[in-house]
Design a protein around this motif. Structure first.
Motif, PDB file in Angstrom:
ATOM      1  N   PHE A   1      26.846  27.792 -36.882  1.00  0.00           N
ATOM      2  CA  PHE A   1      27.322  27.241 -35.611  1.00  0.00           C
ATOM      3  C   PHE A   1      26.849  25.797 -35.417  1.00  0.00           C
ATOM      4  O   PHE A   1      27.572  24.966 -34.881  1.00  0.00           O
ATOM      5  N   ASN A   2      25.623  25.501 -35.846  1.00  0.00           N
ATOM      6  CA  ASN A   2      25.091  24.146 -35.676  1.00  0.00           C
ATOM      7  C   ASN A   2      25.792  23.131 -36.566  1.00  0.00           C
ATOM      8  O   ASN A   2      25.706  21.925 -36.318  1.00  0.00           O
ATOM      9  N   ASP A   3      26.489  23.597 -37.598  1.00  0.00           N
ATOM     10  CA  ASP A   3      27.274  22.687 -38.441  1.00  0.00           C
ATOM     11  C   ASP A   3      28.623  22.348 -37.825  1.00  0.00           C
ATOM     12  O   ASP A   3      29.337  21.488 -38.321  1.00  0.00           O
ATOM     13  N   ASP A   4      28.968  23.031 -36.742  1.00  0.00           N
ATOM     14  CA  ASP A   4      30.235  22.816 -36.051  1.00  0.00           C
ATOM     15  C   ASP A   4      29.996  21.831 -34.905  1.00  0.00           C
ATOM     16  O   ASP A   4      29.193  22.097 -34.006  1.00  0.00           O
ATOM     17  N   ASP A   5      30.680  20.686 -34.929  1.00  0.00           N
ATOM     18  CA  ASP A   5      30.467  19.650 -33.910  1.00  0.00           C
ATOM     19  C   ASP A   5      30.661  20.166 -32.489  1.00  0.00           C
ATOM     20  O   ASP A   5      29.942  19.756 -31.581  1.00  0.00           O
ATOM     21  N   GLU A   6      31.631  21.046 -32.286  1.00  0.00           N
ATOM     22  CA  GLU A   6      31.914  21.534 -30.931  1.00  0.00           C
ATOM     23  C   GLU A   6      30.901  22.569 -30.453  1.00  0.00           C
ATOM     24  O   GLU A   6      30.762  22.777 -29.249  1.00  0.00           O
ATOM     25  N   LEU A   7      30.211  23.222 -31.372  1.00  0.00           N
ATOM     26  CA  LEU A   7      29.267  24.278 -30.995  1.00  0.00           C
ATOM     27  C   LEU A   7      27.809  23.829 -31.048  1.00  0.00           C
ATOM     28  O   LEU A   7      26.952  24.472 -30.437  1.00  0.00           O
ATOM     29  N   ARG A   8      27.540  22.734 -31.756  1.00  0.00           N
ATOM     30  CA  ARG A   8      26.164  22.257 -31.885  1.00  0.00           C
ATOM     31  C   ARG A   8      25.548  22.053 -30.496  1.00  0.00           C
ATOM     32  O   ARG A   8      26.138  21.423 -29.626  1.00  0.00           O
ATOM     33  N   GLY A   9      24.384  22.644 -30.303  1.00  0.00           N
ATOM     34  CA  GLY A   9      23.687  22.519 -29.024  1.00  0.00           C
ATOM     35  C   GLY A   9      24.118  23.540 -27.988  1.00  0.00           C
ATOM     36  O   GLY A   9      23.514  23.642 -26.929  1.00  0.00           O
ATOM     37  N   ARG A  10      25.170  24.294 -28.262  1.00  0.00           N
ATOM     38  CA  ARG A  10      25.651  25.301 -27.316  1.00  0.00           C
ATOM     39  C   ARG A  10      25.190  26.708 -27.689  1.00  0.00           C
ATOM     40  O   ARG A  10      25.375  27.649 -26.931  1.00  0.00           O
ATOM     41  N   VAL A  11      24.616  26.852 -28.900  1.00  0.00           N
ATOM     42  CA  VAL A  11      24.147  28.146 -29.377  1.00  0.00           C
ATOM     43  C   VAL A  11      22.646  28.032 -29.620  1.00  0.00           C
ATOM     44  O   VAL A  11      22.179  27.075 -30.235  1.00  0.00           O
ATOM     45  N   ASP A  12      21.900  29.006 -29.117  1.00  0.00           N
ATOM     46  CA  ASP A  12      20.452  28.963 -29.204  1.00  0.00           C
ATOM     47  C   ASP A  12      19.919  30.328 -29.616  1.00  0.00           C
ATOM     48  O   ASP A  12      20.582  31.349 -29.420  1.00  0.00           O
ATOM     49  N   MET A  13      18.735  30.326 -30.149  1.00  0.00           N
ATOM     50  CA  MET A  13      18.050  31.571 -30.489  1.00  0.00           C
ATOM     51  C   MET A  13      16.810  31.646 -29.589  1.00  0.00           C
ATOM     52  O   MET A  13      15.798  31.017 -29.887  1.00  0.00           O
TER      53      MET A  13
END
Length: 121
Positions: free
Chosen positions: A26-38
């Motif tokens: 997900f972090n490799d996807d420009d639109e999802l980077r920063g929107r997914v967290d653990m």
């Protein structure tokens, strides 16, 4: 676990490494980077630490449904092992099994689940 209103929880039936791998994907996807967290849980006395068991996707005002659907669908097609992913949104769960789903089914199921986040409460 606390209720994460407006957040999509993602769990896998695999190891913690599978979850970390999905987060990296997900972090490799420009639109999802920063929107997914653990999220991490606090370490209690006597513990060495807990492994994270879920990812949290911040749905927010700017819709990320298309990017999430595309990214997760592509991730499933690149899997070399069988895995199931469970998505939870507002007490509704959806489990996708890599052995049994096809990309159009993933797309439809995810869209239905994410549409719930856009419905007025």
């Amino acid at each position: 676990m606390t209720d994460h209103q407006g957040q999509l929880m993602i769990r896998t039936d695999g190891s913690a490494d599978e979850l970390f791998g999905l987060l990296e994907w997900f972090n490799d996807d420009d639109e999802l980077r920063g929107r997914v967290d653990m999220p991490t849980t606090p370490i209690r006395p006597g513990q060495m630490g807990d492994l994270a068991d879920a990812l949290v996707v911040a749905l927010g005002a700017r819709g990320i449904a298309p990017a999430l659907i595309q990214s997760l669908s592509t991730w499933f097609t690149h899997r070399r092992s069988d895995i199931a992913v469970t998505l939870t949104l507002d007490h509704t769960e959806l489990t996708l099994d890599a052995k049994r789903v096809k990309t159009p089914e993933i797309t439809q199921a995810l869209q239905t689940l994410l549409d719930q986040a856009n419905k007025p409460q």
